[in-house]
Design a protein around this motif. Structure first.
Motif, PDB file in Angstrom:
ATOM      1  N   GLU A 157      50.963  10.299  63.311  1.00  0.00           N
ATOM      2  CA  GLU A 157      51.149  11.618  62.697  1.00  0.00           C
ATOM      3  C   GLU A 157      51.982  12.506  63.616  1.00  0.00           C
ATOM      4  OE1 GLU A 157      48.556  15.496  61.238  1.00  0.00           O
ATOM      5  OE2 GLU A 157      47.566  13.566  61.498  1.00  0.00           O
ATOM      6  N   GLU A 198      51.243  12.296  54.925  1.00  0.00           N
ATOM      7  CA  GLU A 198      52.379  13.216  54.976  1.00  0.00           C
ATOM      8  C   GLU A 198      53.563  12.543  54.313  1.00  0.00           C
ATOM      9  OE1 GLU A 198      52.361  16.248  56.136  1.00  0.00           O
ATOM     10  OE2 GLU A 198      50.473  16.302  57.267  1.00  0.00           O
ATOM     11  N   ARG A 209      50.354  14.793  48.669  1.00  0.00           N
ATOM     12  CA  ARG A 209      49.585  14.653  49.896  1.00  0.00           C
ATOM     13  C   ARG A 209      48.125  14.405  49.550  1.00  0.00           C
ATOM     14  NH1 ARG A 209      51.344  18.680  51.958  1.00  0.00           N
ATOM     15  NH2 ARG A 209      52.924  17.862  53.369  1.00  0.00           N
TER      16      ARG A 209
END
Length: 275
Positions: A227, A46, A65
């Motif tokens: 994440e 990300e 990405r």
């Protein structure tokens, strides 16, 4: 006849030993190399903001990405941030205003990254048995781990700060007489260019103003821990931006109202002429 049989038996035995040695070497060779090559490089999971990549032999570019970053890549996050995924599932958040170089570990320099400036947070999966520890380099220190969660920051004076959230981290000064310290969870140290690591101190005493999540705080089923933190930080940033826009709008409305009130007051004063 007897001598011929003995010689034949001897050569068969010698051939068997040589074949066994070659087979043994072939079986052992793959074990010694992947330990350093397994997580060389990284993949962009990300990203957010104005990130610039400098891949080896290429012009500076924007990130994508899923893009794989080979050794030699230099990341500049500017006001943005980046989440990297290593091939063994380990994660690294590269925070804003950070410069990081991806490296190929070697005997001369076994570090996977060089943190040149700024701050990162790493969640390194446990490496057991004879696996080589994960190492991260900075201008003033080397950080070695076998599986842990920690943060590292390098300031403009090349002073390195290491904060451990979970696991054990060894911090080694690059100075020849720098020595090393072992950090436990909740402890931190600093290393200068001309000094060894300071004695470990509680993280919240070194810099209490820095917000650091507790171990397991970001755990969500089915998602990597960092994440979740990255997404949460992105949400917090959007809330801050929205609140800032609302405050600006309210200020503009208040200024317009005040200007209108002043104009009305001027019109209603005795002796004033209608506009």
């Amino acid at each position: 006849m007897k001598h011929t049989a003995v010689r034949s038996t001897y050569f068969c035995f010698l051939f068997f030993c040589m074949a066994s040695g070659v087979a043994s070497a072939q079986e052992q060779q793959p074990i010694s190399t992947p330990a350093t090559a397994m997580i060389a490089g990284a993949t962009i999971a990300e990203w957010k903001g104005n990130i610039r990549l400098s891949l080896p032999g290429q012009l500076s570019s924007n990130p994508l990405r899923g893009e794989q970053l080979p050794p030699g890549t230099i990341l500049d996050t500017g006001s943005g941030r980046l989440l990297l995924l290593l091939t063994d599932g380990s994660e690294v958040i590269v925070r804003a205003h950070t410069r990081l170089q991806v490296q190929q570990p070697s005997l001369a320099d076994p570090s996977y990254f060089q943190l040149l400036l700024g701050r990162i947070r790493a969640l390194i999966n446990k490496r057991t048995g004879g696996a080589v520890p994960f190492e991260l380099g900075t201008p003033s220190a080397v950080i070695a781990v076998r599986g842990t969660q920690f943060e590292v920051e390098v300031n403009l004076r090349n002073v390195t700060e290491v904060d451990v959230v979970d696991g054990l981290v060894e911090v080694i000064g690059r100075n020849a007489t720098g020595g090393s310290v072992l950090l436990e969870p909740g402890f931190s140290t600093r290393v200068g260019m001309d000094s060894g690591p300071e004695q470990p101190e509680p993280t919240n005493e070194i810099r209490p103003e820095v917000e650091r999540p507790e171990p397991g705080e970001n755990e969500v089923s089915g998602k990597p821990e960092l994440e979740v933190e990255f997404k949460r930080a992105e949400g917090d940033q959007e809330v801050t931006t929205r609140e800032s826009a609302e405050i600006t709008e309210m200020t503009d409305v208040q200024e317009i109202s005040e200007q209108a009130a002043v104009a009305i007051e001027a019109d209603t004063k005795p002796g004033s002429e209608p506009q």
